[in-house]
Write a protein that holds these residues in place. Structure first.
Motif, PDB file in Angstrom:
ATOM      1  N   GLY C  48      56.922 -17.155 -11.783  1.00  0.00           N
ATOM      2  CA  GLY C  48      58.190 -17.492 -12.417  1.00  0.00           C
ATOM      3  C   GLY C  48      59.435 -16.919 -11.775  1.00  0.00           C
ATOM      4  O   GLY C  48      60.536 -17.147 -12.273  1.00  0.00           O
ATOM      5  N   SER C  51      62.231 -19.447 -11.012  1.00  0.00           N
ATOM      6  CA  SER C  51      62.599 -20.347 -12.107  1.00  0.00           C
ATOM      7  C   SER C  51      64.021 -20.858 -11.985  1.00  0.00           C
ATOM      8  O   SER C  51      64.950 -20.081 -11.757  1.00  0.00           O
ATOM      9  CB  SER C  51      62.449 -19.649 -13.458  1.00  0.00           C
ATOM     10  OG  SER C  51      61.114 -19.304 -13.692  1.00  0.00           O
ATOM     11  N   ARG C  57      65.171 -28.478 -18.411  1.00  0.00           N
ATOM     12  CA  ARG C  57      63.882 -27.794 -18.595  1.00  0.00           C
ATOM     13  C   ARG C  57      63.721 -26.713 -17.524  1.00  0.00           C
ATOM     14  O   ARG C  57      64.000 -26.954 -16.347  1.00  0.00           O
ATOM     15  CB  ARG C  57      62.718 -28.775 -18.458  1.00  0.00           C
ATOM     16  CG  ARG C  57      62.624 -29.814 -19.543  1.00  0.00           C
ATOM     17  CD  ARG C  57      61.232 -30.448 -19.569  1.00  0.00           C
ATOM     18  NE  ARG C  57      61.187 -31.638 -20.406  1.00  0.00           N
ATOM     19  CZ  ARG C  57      61.028 -31.613 -21.734  1.00  0.00           C
ATOM     20  NH1 ARG C  57      60.900 -30.458 -22.365  1.00  0.00           N
ATOM     21  NH2 ARG C  57      60.996 -32.737 -22.414  1.00  0.00           N
ATOM     22  N   VAL C  58      63.215 -25.546 -17.939  1.00  0.00           N
ATOM     23  CA  VAL C  58      62.986 -24.498 -16.945  1.00  0.00           C
ATOM     24  C   VAL C  58      61.693 -24.828 -16.204  1.00  0.00           C
ATOM     25  O   VAL C  58      60.675 -25.153 -16.807  1.00  0.00           O
ATOM     26  CB  VAL C  58      62.954 -23.098 -17.588  1.00  0.00           C
ATOM     27  CG1 VAL C  58      61.788 -22.910 -18.562  1.00  0.00           C
ATOM     28  CG2 VAL C  58      62.907 -22.033 -16.512  1.00  0.00           C
ATOM     29  N   VAL C  59      61.790 -24.785 -14.871  1.00  0.00           N
ATOM     30  CA  VAL C  59      60.648 -25.134 -14.015  1.00  0.00           C
ATOM     31  C   VAL C  59      60.530 -24.105 -12.896  1.00  0.00           C
ATOM     32  O   VAL C  59      61.475 -23.359 -12.628  1.00  0.00           O
ATOM     33  CB  VAL C  59      60.810 -26.539 -13.386  1.00  0.00           C
ATOM     34  CG1 VAL C  59      60.886 -27.611 -14.460  1.00  0.00           C
ATOM     35  CG2 VAL C  59      62.021 -26.591 -12.478  1.00  0.00           C
ATOM     36  N   CYS C  60      59.383 -24.080 -12.244  1.00  0.00           N
ATOM     37  CA  CYS C  60      59.225 -23.277 -11.030  1.00  0.00           C
ATOM     38  C   CYS C  60      59.730 -24.105  -9.850  1.00  0.00           C
ATOM     39  O   CYS C  60      59.145 -25.142  -9.538  1.00  0.00           O
ATOM     40  CB  CYS C  60      57.764 -22.912 -10.810  1.00  0.00           C
ATOM     41  SG  CYS C  60      57.155 -21.636 -11.924  1.00  0.00           S
ATOM     42  N   LEU C  63      57.456 -25.383  -7.142  1.00  0.00           N
ATOM     43  CA  LEU C  63      56.558 -26.508  -7.404  1.00  0.00           C
ATOM     44  C   LEU C  63      57.331 -27.821  -7.534  1.00  0.00           C
ATOM     45  O   LEU C  63      56.823 -28.794  -8.087  1.00  0.00           O
ATOM     46  CB  LEU C  63      55.733 -26.259  -8.672  1.00  0.00           C
ATOM     47  CG  LEU C  63      54.741 -25.091  -8.606  1.00  0.00           C
ATOM     48  CD1 LEU C  63      53.923 -25.018  -9.886  1.00  0.00           C
ATOM     49  CD2 LEU C  63      53.815 -25.211  -7.401  1.00  0.00           C
ATOM     50  N   VAL C  64      58.547 -27.842  -7.046  1.00  0.00           N
ATOM     51  CA  VAL C  64      59.352 -29.058  -7.016  1.00  0.00           C
ATOM     52  C   VAL C  64      59.708 -29.312  -5.560  1.00  0.00           C
ATOM     53  O   VAL C  64      60.103 -28.380  -4.864  1.00  0.00           O
ATOM     54  CB  VAL C  64      60.649 -28.886  -7.843  1.00  0.00           C
ATOM     55  CG1 VAL C  64      61.528 -30.137  -7.745  1.00  0.00           C
ATOM     56  CG2 VAL C  64      60.335 -28.574  -9.290  1.00  0.00           C
TER      57      VAL C  64
END
Lengths: 286, 753, 160
Positions: C48, C51, C57-60, C63-64
């Motif tokens: 995280g 982040s 939306r909270v994302v890593c 991983l995008v």
């Protein structure tokens, strides 16, 4: 490696069907991007399906919920009707990873990644979910249980994508639940997972049951023998003990860094019992 | 000028308060620069090739195809780092570990490295390096490595510390022994004896920031290194030695550090980055991936420990003995020795004997981890103490109080204690509401004690006063958890000015004399000592300036409440001068005003703790939950109480993770199976409750304010506190750390049978 | 691989960049856009520290893919303060000593901000489970949870 973002499902399946070398579908990316970190990862093509319309919506029809392939897990719990109808499926999807993962990951991705320990799969199978598969020659419907064929492998043919998962509307007096065992309180891959779906009659007797096990075999196991222990019962001690034994007997786990055979076989019985009790309560049983 | 470090009791104005830390805004806005946040123009990206074999001879390495990849500017192997260690085995171990010379000794051992213009080119080149290995049998278990038929890692290791020295090589590198009295006599006097063996698995410090550096080597022998480290002076010395550079020509700048806990006191890949930069004649940025951090930077030792303790009916311990086997990775070190020293440090014993055995295995080179070696020894001893108390029928805390060390006790490792906190922390635990709170269903309570020496060491500090009267302190110990705030409080206290007028910065190696690492809980202890000394020196300078300004004798100028005063009435009632007043005149009275200090901080003051924890166990699955946790520890003097609490809570959390779920998992092939945060399971936010803390202050007589080191002791008790709690919850003695669910379930199953 | 051109919005600014197909959003933020506040602690979505908030939306961000930022709205730690005014979460983290080394702090702040936007009055348990994807090795989480509780109270207008 190419990155494509098609606007239609037909374009997506054409891209996947037309590429000789390795190609991957990108929805939430929470499994795919982890694989991409490895030095030996090779891909010719990544197809991002999130620009395809209706991929990111949950649609309620008269007799079903249609969950688009790009709907993140977190969005499932925001759909009040879906949450009320299938709390087990929604809670399973919201156990995957962390808040950050749930903001991106999809149950379709979870199903297609075909990890034996996937959290949403036992719940989907218990619910009788159906995958709507789009391919170069059209669409077909496949029960979710037939999608994973082994660790990391699915029954999808080249060029096929799951465009949605369809859940039937639950019966009256039905309830589902999903439980998993992990060593911490969050973040871990399931050591054991159990999804239970029960239907009761007006007297609180179980008339239908589906019990699906995860992380105790190369793919999800639907245990008919376990269902039989519950049908006709009101979850009395003898019934749930038989349930636990049937689940342990049906499990074929391995020893790995997350758990041993002995541990998994013992705990699967415990979780089956507890999941059944929760499903029973949700179905209106006492 | 000599510096008097003796404790002087006095009321404090700044020390003990809780102001905001000076580096907080940068850290909450993302501006603070860590190891990977720095770039140099023209820099290359480095990647390291690592062995997938646990033990193998390197027959040959062919880098020609890698060198031909477009964009690759340098490829190095051990031949690019000639052996300049001059027979120093510790330095040679660093050299061999950063890049393997003849053999690879563990899964993850570096064998070559590449520097290229981008990640893709570096990755492509890495895959084209051809290494011809002759695979050798490996051994990774601490006990298996001591068996006569175990594969021998190093034919030159003959157990040291044994008379006569063995003639056959083995994996037991050395034997150490501590104690006094005669344990045989003592056991004969005992009414009750408990003897048990314990195991603890290998864990990693688990800092969230992977190792990262930017190295820039110039053809004229000068070099720069930006790196996340706990000891930039140590890194400078080691890198200079290994690269053949002059220390003064290698400038090491420490970045902000994203956690170290001892793991960043050792050099890992930095010499490789420098070697690549030297060969390519361009800056090189080298970041370890999370997987590399687990596979190839220091975990702790795995251990196997036998403990035997005997006591009389009235609870007096008559004899205590321990044999402790610790792994050190492939190179001999002193981890078992530390364990043997700390084992019985909490107790006042007539007869005590500890033997430490250092065992080499095909695992990564062990590094210090917060009170290194103490938690495992404490686990074994405190578990046995609990079992013995139960056998006698005495309360766990009362049994320890009866045998606790105090001022004048000869410790089990040698020195005689001054005033110490073990008794007070035990009494505080007994009186704490946690101890008398009701337990819920399936819950067990456990408690345990812990000890750490704390270290002093070489420390330099510069205190400079600007013309506007504000103060900069330049220190050489890296700030791992808020020490800049504490040092500013100390300077404020000493000078008698406001905390807001002071700014503490970490100097690079070109700006200060040598500083030992931030380890051994010495950060606040040692640097505060040097800061006090520097402040007192600055006060001396200011007195001299005021004497000049007032044209009165120096002895008639005294310093109080942040001002220079004229003594008595003979000089008229002169208005006192503030730091600001004096600094404003500095250009006319002799130039800029500063105080310096170079000293060896001594007498860091041992620190004791007692922890209490409640664990709830699910009897059907072995799952456990920490329901409540309390840390009671002696800080000597808490300079900034919020950060002392933070050290207590952080150390406890690491100990809890170690006790419950963290372990290195190896396959039969000697390969590490869980080199990532998914399967190396450190506690997450939902795993822990609020962690209560109680700070005791028994002043350290060897520090002007009574400060003791605080950062390490809190990781020592949790392994035992948790094991004792679980043992009480399930009714079976848990002797293997981590006490993970499968182990608990197995114990529950055994209890039923 | 040929580069992809991406147009996106980061911290309310229009941003354009080129990136490789296999570059992550984290790589792009740190290496191309000079936004180094998001940290790489693991690269696999387990810690995280990277982040960011994407379309609410909270994302890593590890991983995008950078390419996926096209047309989206992204918030990073650099955009959390409004000019010289720190967000209450930022202030409370400092006040409560909820950071020691600080490497996990940007990630925690992003995740906590996202939490309070969907749940302004979370229980301790809800805070802990929401933040379970953010690893901290220094603090034991106690002071972090307290800081979030205090910031939530201030944002609700509850503080005395």
């Amino acid at each position: 490696m190419r990155y494509e973002r098609p606007q239609t499902i037909e374009a997506a399946t054409a891209l996947l069907a037309g590429t000789e070398a390795k190609s991957f579908v990108l929805a939430g990316g929470t499994d795919l991007l982890v694989r991409m970190q490895k030095d030996d990862f090779e891909a010719a093509l990544i197809v991002d399906i999130k620009a395809i319309s209706a991929m990111d919506t949950v649609t309620e029809t008269d007799d079903s919920f249609v969950i688009g392939a790009a709907v993140p897990s977190a969005a499932l719990s925001e759909d009040a009707a879906l949450l009320a109808a299938w709390p087990g499926v929604v809670e399973a999807a919201n156990l995957i990873g962390s808040t950050q993962i749930q903001g991106r990951c999809t149950i379709v991705g979870n199903l297609c990644n075909a990890s034996p320990a996937a959290d949403s799969v036992p719940a989907l199978v218990a619910a009788g979910a159906v995958a709507r598969v789009a391919g170069p020659s059209g669409t077909r419907e496949v029960p979710a249980i037939e999608i994973p064929t082994g660790p990391g492998k699915t029954s999808l043919a080249k060029g096929e994508i799951i465009e949605a998962v369809v859940l039937p509307k639950p019966e009256a007096r039905a309830g589902d639940a999903y439980l998993r065992f992990i060593p911490r309180t969050e973040m871990d891959i399931a050591v054991v997972g159990v999804g239970v779906n029960l239907t009761l009659d007006e007297g609180g007797i179980v008339t239908a049951a589906r019990v699906a096990l995860g992380a105790v075999g190369p793919k999800v196991i639907l245990v008919n023998a376990a269902a039989k222990t519950l049908i006709g019962s009101k979850l009395e001690d003898t019934a749930i003990e038989a349930l636990a034994e049937a689940c342990s007997a049906a499990s074929t786990p391995i020893d790995d860094k997350r758990g041993t055979v002995a541990f998994r076989k013992q705990v699967v019985g415990v979780l089956a019992r507890r999941a059944a009790q929760t499903a029973y309560t949700r179905a209106g049983g006492k | 000028m000599s510096f008097d470090a003796a404790y002087q009791s006095k009321p404090f104005n700044s020390v003990g308060t809780r102001p905001l830390r000076p580096d907080g805004v940068d850290k909450v806005t993302g501006r603070a620069r860590y190891g990977a946040d720095f770039n140099m123009p023209g820099q290359l990206v480095a990647r390291v090739l690592r062995s997938a074999h646990a033990h193998a001879k390197i027959k040959s390495i062919d880098t020609s195809r890698a060198e031909a990849v477009k964009g690759v500017k340098a490829v190095v192997t051990a031949t690019d780092l000639p052996d300049l260690t001059d027979g120093d085995p510790a330095l040679f171990a660093v050299l061999d570990n950063c890049i393997a010379r003849e053999k690879v000794m563990y899964d993850g051992h570096a064998v070559a490295a590449v520097a290229a213009i981008d990640e893709n080119a570096a990755k492509a080149a890495l895959q084209l390096i051809e290494v011809d290995y002759e695979i050798l049998p490996h051994v990774i278990d601490v006990d298996a490595a001591t068996l006569p038929d175990a594969p021998v890692l190093n034919e030159a290791i003959f157990t040291q510390g044994v008379e006569p020295t063995p003639t056959t090589p083995s994996n037991v590198a050395n034997r150490s022994e501590f104690g006094h009295g005669d344990v045989k006599v003592g056991f004969a006097q005992a009414d009750f004896v408990v003897e048990r063996s314990y195991k603890t698995e290998q864990t990693h410090q688990g800092y969230i920031e992977p190792h990262a550096c930017v190295a820039s080597c110039n053809p004229d022998g000068t070099a720069e290194l930006w790196v996340c480290t706990q000891g930039h002076f140590v890194y400078r010395q080691i890198c200079a030695d290994l690269l053949g550079l002059e220390a003064s020509k290698l400038r090491v700048t420490p970045s902000e550090i994203g956690g170290g806990f001892g793991g960043k006191t050792h050099v890992w890949a930095e010499p490789v980055a420098l070697a690549l930069s030297r060969k390519a004649n361009r800056p090189v940025k080298l970041i370890m991936s999370r997987e590399e951090v687990f596979r190839a930077s220091g975990p702790t030792s795995a251990t196997s420990i036998d403990v035997k303790i005997g006591a009389k009916q009235d609870g007096t311990i008559t004899a205590a003995e321990a044999t402790l086997r610790y792994t050190s990775g492939p190179y001999a070190d002193m981890w078992a020795e530390l364990g043997a020293m700390t084992s019985f440090a909490c107790y006042d014993l007539m007869n005590v004997k500890t033997v430490g055995l250092e065992v080499v295995v095909n695992r990564p080179k062990v590094a210090a981890y917060r009170a290194p070696s103490a938690p495992m020894a404490a686990f074994a001893v405190e578990s046995t103490i609990d079992e013995l108390a139960q056998k006698i029928g005495m309360d766990s805390v009362d049994f320890r109080i009866k045998n606790a060390a105090s001022e004048g006790t000869q410790s089990s490792y040698g020195p005689v204690y001054g005033p110490i906190g073990i008794g007070p922390t035990l009494e505080a635990a007994k009186a704490h509401p946690h101890m008398s709170a009701a337990l819920g269903e399936n819950q067990g309570r456990g408690m345990a004690c812990g000890f750490w020496f704390n270290f002093g060491g070489q420390t330099c500090t510069d205190l400079n006063i600007s013309a506007d009267g504000t103060v900069t302190i330049a220190v050489g110990t890296v700030d791992v958890g808020g020490s800049r705030a504490s040092l500013s409080l100390i300077a404020a206290e000493e000078l008698g000015i406001s905390y807001d007028c002071i700014k503490a910065v970490i100097a690079d190696t070109s700006m200060l004399g040598y500083n030992d690492m931030t380890d051994g809980s010495r950060g606040t202890f040692s640097t505060s000592m040097a800061t006090i000394s520097a402040a007192r020196n600055a006060i001396e300078v200011m007195r001299q300036r005021v004497a000049l300004m007032w044209e009165i004798p120096l002895e008639d100028v005294y310093w109080e409440d942040g001002h220079a005063h004229a003594a008595g009435t003979k000089h008229g009632n002169r208005a006192p001068l503030s730091v600001k007043d004096i600094a404003a005149e500095a250009a006319n009275t002799g130039g800029p005003i500063a105080g310096h200090s170079e000293l060896v901080a001594d007498g860091a003051g041992v620190s004791f703790a007692t922890h209490i924890c409640d664990i709830e166990v699910d009897p059907e699955t072995g799952s456990s939950r920490v329901a409540r946790y309390t840390v009671i520890q002696d800080a000597g003097k808490a300079v900034h109480p919020s950060y002392v609490e933070g050290q207590y809570q952080g150390g406890a959390a690491q100990g809890i993770g170690w006790a419950l779920n963290e372990e290195y998992i190896y396959g039969e092939d000697g390969r590490l199976q869980n080199p990532g945060f998914l399967d190396y399971r450190i506690p997450v936010c939902s795993d822990l409750p609020m962690i209560d803390t109680q700070i005791l202050e028994i002043p350290n007589p060897n520090h002007p304010y009574g400060v003791r080191g605080v950062g390490e002791t809190s990781i020592v008790p949790p392994l035992a506190a948790i094991a004792n709690a679980v043992s009480n919850a399930v009714g079976v003695r848990m002797a293997h750390i981590p006490v993970s669910p499968p182990r608990i379930l197995a114990a529950l199953n055994d209890a039923k049978d | 691989m040929s580069s992809i051109a991406v147009s996106t919005t980061i911290n309310d600014d229009d941003v354009e960049f080129l990136c490789q197909p296999n570059e992550t959003l984290l790589d792009v933020l740190r290496n191309r856009l000079g936004l180094m506040g998001a940290k790489e602690g693991c690269g696999t979505g387990d810690c995280g520290a990277c982040s960011t908030i994407m379309d609410g939306r909270v994302v890593c961000s590890c991983l995008v893919l950078g390419a996926e930022a096209q047309g989206r709205t992204i918030e990073t730690i650099e955009g959390m303060a409004k000019g010289s005014e720190l967000h209450p979460l930022q202030r409370k983290f400092i006040e409560h000593a909820a950071l020691q080394c600080g490497i996990c702090t940007p990630g925690f702040l992003m995740a906590a901000k996202a939490l309070l936007e969907v749940n302004p009055d979370p229980t301790e348990s809800q805070i802990r489970f929401w933040l379970a994807g953010n690893l901290c090795r220094c603090t034991g989480y106690d002071k972090i949870v307290r800081a979030v509780q205090d910031a939530a109270a201030e944002l609700r207008g509850d503080t005395p």
